[in-house]
Scaffold this motif. Sequence first.
Motif, PDB file in Angstrom:
ATOM      1  N   TRP A 593       0.826  -1.204   0.000  1.00  0.00           N
ATOM      2  CA  TRP A 593       0.000   0.000   0.000  1.00  0.00           C
ATOM      3  C   TRP A 593       0.864   1.260   0.000  1.00  0.00           C
ATOM      4  N   SER A 594       2.046   1.159  -0.639  1.00  0.00           N
ATOM      5  CA  SER A 594       2.953   2.304  -0.722  1.00  0.00           C
ATOM      6  C   SER A 594       2.406   3.326  -1.709  1.00  0.00           C
ATOM      7  N   LYS A 595       2.668   4.571  -1.454  1.00  0.00           N
ATOM      8  CA  LYS A 595       2.203   5.633  -2.333  1.00  0.00           C
ATOM      9  C   LYS A 595       3.189   5.811  -3.489  1.00  0.00           C
ATOM     10  N   VAL A 596       2.687   5.705  -4.687  1.00  0.00           N
ATOM     11  CA  VAL A 596       3.471   5.887  -5.908  1.00  0.00           C
ATOM     12  C   VAL A 596       2.853   7.022  -6.706  1.00  0.00           C
ATOM     13  N   THR A 597       3.697   7.905  -7.210  1.00  0.00           N
ATOM     14  CA  THR A 597       3.209   9.036  -7.998  1.00  0.00           C
ATOM     15  C   THR A 597       3.772   8.969  -9.414  1.00  0.00           C
ATOM     16  N   ILE A 598       2.897   9.188 -10.374  1.00  0.00           N
ATOM     17  CA  ILE A 598       3.300   9.247 -11.784  1.00  0.00           C
ATOM     18  C   ILE A 598       3.015  10.660 -12.272  1.00  0.00           C
ATOM     19  N   LYS A 599       4.069  11.381 -12.651  1.00  0.00           N
ATOM     20  CA  LYS A 599       3.923  12.770 -13.086  1.00  0.00           C
ATOM     21  C   LYS A 599       4.272  12.896 -14.564  1.00  0.00           C
ATOM     22  N   LEU A 600       3.530  13.737 -15.241  1.00  0.00           N
ATOM     23  CA  LEU A 600       3.798  14.008 -16.653  1.00  0.00           C
ATOM     24  C   LEU A 600       4.188  15.466 -16.837  1.00  0.00           C
ATOM     25  N   GLY A 601       5.206  15.686 -17.696  1.00  0.00           N
ATOM     26  CA  GLY A 601       5.615  17.049 -18.006  1.00  0.00           C
ATOM     27  C   GLY A 601       4.950  17.550 -19.273  1.00  0.00           C
ATOM     28  N   GLN A 602       5.432  18.691 -19.738  1.00  0.00           N
ATOM     29  CA  GLN A 602       4.879  19.277 -20.954  1.00  0.00           C
ATOM     30  C   GLN A 602       5.394  18.538 -22.194  1.00  0.00           C
ATOM     31  N   MET A 603       4.533  18.449 -23.188  1.00  0.00           N
ATOM     32  CA  MET A 603       4.917  17.799 -24.436  1.00  0.00           C
ATOM     33  C   MET A 603       6.036  18.589 -25.120  1.00  0.00           C
ATOM     34  N   ILE A 604       7.036  17.875 -25.631  1.00  0.00           N
ATOM     35  CA  ILE A 604       8.185  18.494 -26.287  1.00  0.00           C
ATOM     36  C   ILE A 604       8.128  18.188 -27.781  1.00  0.00           C
ATOM     37  N   ALA A 605       8.254  19.215 -28.591  1.00  0.00           N
ATOM     38  CA  ALA A 605       8.226  19.037 -30.046  1.00  0.00           C
ATOM     39  C   ALA A 605       9.446  18.233 -30.486  1.00  0.00           C
ATOM     40  N   PRO A 606       9.324  17.464 -31.565  1.00  0.00           N
ATOM     41  CA  PRO A 606      10.438  16.583 -31.976  1.00  0.00           C
ATOM     42  C   PRO A 606      11.735  17.317 -32.250  1.00  0.00           C
ATOM     43  N   GLU A 607      11.650  18.549 -32.776  1.00  0.00           N
ATOM     44  CA  GLU A 607      12.882  19.272 -33.099  1.00  0.00           C
ATOM     45  C   GLU A 607      13.652  19.713 -31.845  1.00  0.00           C
ATOM     46  N   ASN A 608      13.002  19.676 -30.680  1.00  0.00           N
ATOM     47  CA  ASN A 608      13.656  20.091 -29.433  1.00  0.00           C
ATOM     48  C   ASN A 608      14.085  18.917 -28.569  1.00  0.00           C
ATOM     49  N   VAL A 609      13.955  17.716 -29.097  1.00  0.00           N
ATOM     50  CA  VAL A 609      14.235  16.521 -28.297  1.00  0.00           C
ATOM     51  C   VAL A 609      15.717  16.189 -28.323  1.00  0.00           C
ATOM     52  N   SER A 610      16.255  15.931 -27.140  1.00  0.00           N
ATOM     53  CA  SER A 610      17.592  15.357 -27.002  1.00  0.00           C
ATOM     54  C   SER A 610      17.604  14.579 -25.686  1.00  0.00           C
ATOM     55  N   ALA A 611      18.549  13.651 -25.554  1.00  0.00           N
ATOM     56  CA  ALA A 611      18.633  12.856 -24.331  1.00  0.00           C
ATOM     57  C   ALA A 611      18.872  13.747 -23.118  1.00  0.00           C
ATOM     58  N   ASP A 612      19.738  14.768 -23.266  1.00  0.00           N
ATOM     59  CA  ASP A 612      20.048  15.648 -22.141  1.00  0.00           C
ATOM     60  C   ASP A 612      18.831  16.463 -21.714  1.00  0.00           C
ATOM     61  N   VAL A 613      18.097  16.993 -22.692  1.00  0.00           N
ATOM     62  CA  VAL A 613      16.899  17.779 -22.371  1.00  0.00           C
ATOM     63  C   VAL A 613      15.879  16.920 -21.633  1.00  0.00           C
ATOM     64  N   LEU A 614      15.690  15.706 -22.105  1.00  0.00           N
ATOM     65  CA  LEU A 614      14.702  14.828 -21.480  1.00  0.00           C
ATOM     66  C   LEU A 614      15.110  14.435 -20.070  1.00  0.00           C
ATOM     67  N   GLN A 615      16.396  14.170 -19.856  1.00  0.00           N
ATOM     68  CA  GLN A 615      16.842  13.821 -18.511  1.00  0.00           C
ATOM     69  C   GLN A 615      16.633  14.990 -17.556  1.00  0.00           C
ATOM     70  N   THR A 616      16.894  16.191 -18.033  1.00  0.00           N
ATOM     71  CA  THR A 616      16.674  17.381 -17.202  1.00  0.00           C
ATOM     72  C   THR A 616      15.191  17.515 -16.839  1.00  0.00           C
ATOM     73  N   GLU A 617      14.310  17.283 -17.803  1.00  0.00           N
ATOM     74  CA  GLU A 617      12.868  17.404 -17.570  1.00  0.00           C
ATOM     75  C   GLU A 617      12.374  16.344 -16.574  1.00  0.00           C
ATOM     76  N   VAL A 618      12.863  15.114 -16.721  1.00  0.00           N
ATOM     77  CA  VAL A 618      12.451  14.045 -15.813  1.00  0.00           C
ATOM     78  C   VAL A 618      12.935  14.320 -14.404  1.00  0.00           C
ATOM     79  N   ASN A 619      14.179  14.780 -14.257  1.00  0.00           N
ATOM     80  CA  ASN A 619      14.700  15.113 -12.924  1.00  0.00           C
ATOM     81  C   ASN A 619      13.911  16.251 -12.287  1.00  0.00           C
ATOM     82  N   ALA A 620      13.497  17.202 -13.100  1.00  0.00           N
ATOM     83  CA  ALA A 620      12.703  18.315 -12.568  1.00  0.00           C
ATOM     84  C   ALA A 620      11.351  17.813 -12.050  1.00  0.00           C
TER      85      ALA A 620
END
Length: 626
Positions: A593-620
């Motif tokens: 019965w542990s509390k788990v949270t699933i959070k979603l960020g803002q959608m990122i357009a394909p031209e702005n996608v990079s591994a570094d950007v996504l890691q920063t967004e997930v950490n935020a």
Amino acid sequence: MSSHNQFELLKQRRFLPYFITQALGAFNDNLYKNALLLLIAFGGITAAEDSALYTNLAAGLFILPFFLFSPIAGQIADKYEKSALIRGVKLLEVGIMLVAAAAIVTDQIMLMMVLLFLMGLQSALFGPVKFSLLPQQLSKDELIGGNALVEMGTFLAILAGTICAGLLFDLAAAKYWIATGVVFFAVAGYLSSRQIPAVKASNADLTINWNPLTELVNTIRNARKDRAVFLSIMAISWFWFLGAGYLTQFPNLARDYLGGNPQVVTLLLTVFSVGVAAGSLLCERLSGHRVELGIVPIGSLGMSIFGIDLYFSLTSLDISQSLSAMEFIRNPDHWRMLIDLAFISISGGLFVVPLQALIQERSDEKSRAQTIAANNVLNALFMVASAGVGILMLVVLKLSIAEYFLVIGLMNIVVALYVYSRVPEFALRFFIWMLTHTMYRVTHEETGKIPEEGPVVLVCNHVSYVDALLIASASRRPVRFVMDRAISEMPLIKYFFRYAKTIPICSPKADEAVYENAFKRIREELNDGQVVCIFPEGKLTKTGETDTFRRGIERIIEETPVPVIPMALSGLWGSFFSHKDGLALTKTPRRFWSKVTIKLGQMIAPENVSADVLQTEVNALLQKKA
């Protein structure tokens, strides 16, 4: 997750007049039908030796129009504006009931039988309209609640109409009261239908096939195109098979097992109807305002467990004298049987409501009413089959009613296993639902950011072996997960991953073919408009912190430019399925019965996608407070 209450719909014009109209229709159908049966059995309008003939003829005449006219009704409902159709159908009911009132008062039994057929026709015309209207009036997160209210209203209206027929029949000048009642409620239904808001026609260009036989074949054939929808129709029809099997035997059950008092028949009908209504309403809470197929197996399991136990509770009863309903209830020896019956019907509500909502949600909008018409035809067919099976087992094979209930309880297990084996999504969603309602309390934040259609990639941190299942619980749409081949082939859960069309991947050094095939599958799924989820770390975290995101996500978006949504899972570190304090799955489970949270960020357009950007967004997202 939305916090709206399903009962709020009863305050809104887009739902309330519709709800009242369909409830009054079900009420009046059963008022007229049961009043007619009482007049045949006890009113002296037929000879005693003809009572059985007219009783069975009445049942057949009411159900026959569903076979003949439902396919045509489905086409009409798809072609024309639905609120106007409902008004026309309810006006037809007023006309039929005016003639029926005269027939009742003048004891014209043959005319009453013809009018019963016409009431069945009116109901057959109404069915596809009323259920295909809901998806046009309600949002997706209201659909399960709306269907639950409709199912509740229908069963309570059936119960009320049946009881009302008996009450009116016991009054002095009963025929005049019954005649007045059927006309009054028909007029009330028409007046409420006038308040239903207009909606656009689903397929105004449709050419109607007026041949009922060929269209019946076409309707069934078209419904079979989507396996999940068609098997949902078959499962709903099975529910009506079971329901008819129980309801038909209540009078004889009361006579042979429960003391023979007619009050007990009404008690059984009340318990069953209120149980289905309660189970229907419970769907909204258990499903989280979505069409949640995970609770369907719970319903089928409950129908089997309590259906089988009903046999044992009945065989343990020893009732030698007639008891009133209250005397029956006061005796604790009878509670087990009543509890079994209540939970059979509650489970039935849990079973049927998500299936009805699935048909409405997944059927093609242009032919939705025709799909619902196919559902109505098969429902009617299964109810007729239920009567045939009942005759076979009770009359030919000489089974007792208790033994008959045992047989259909066992049959339900076989039917459920067949459906779930043919559509693994039911079993998968059940496993996910159990996981998210036993080991974890899952909170979804901003899951509405996942678009309702079109390709999109979800990118998430990787904490445990059940990450994919928890993310699947947060999405209304099926998700294709890209995961390490070793995880996707783990014992037991590999079958669920296979059913979910998981895409296995490994490093190119380990297996170049598997690596390249994974990217090929991802391209195919995105080109098909699917949701794909990847874990760019490539492995479970061993520290609780996110590892470096690999560049595979950049290749995916370069090959198929689609939007990307970052996600973050928190609360799973330290669970049995994570690597905290040792390898996952090797420790004694300590957290439930542990509390788990699933959070979603803002959608990122394909031209702005990079591994570094996504890691920063997930950490935020991980650092963001709930």
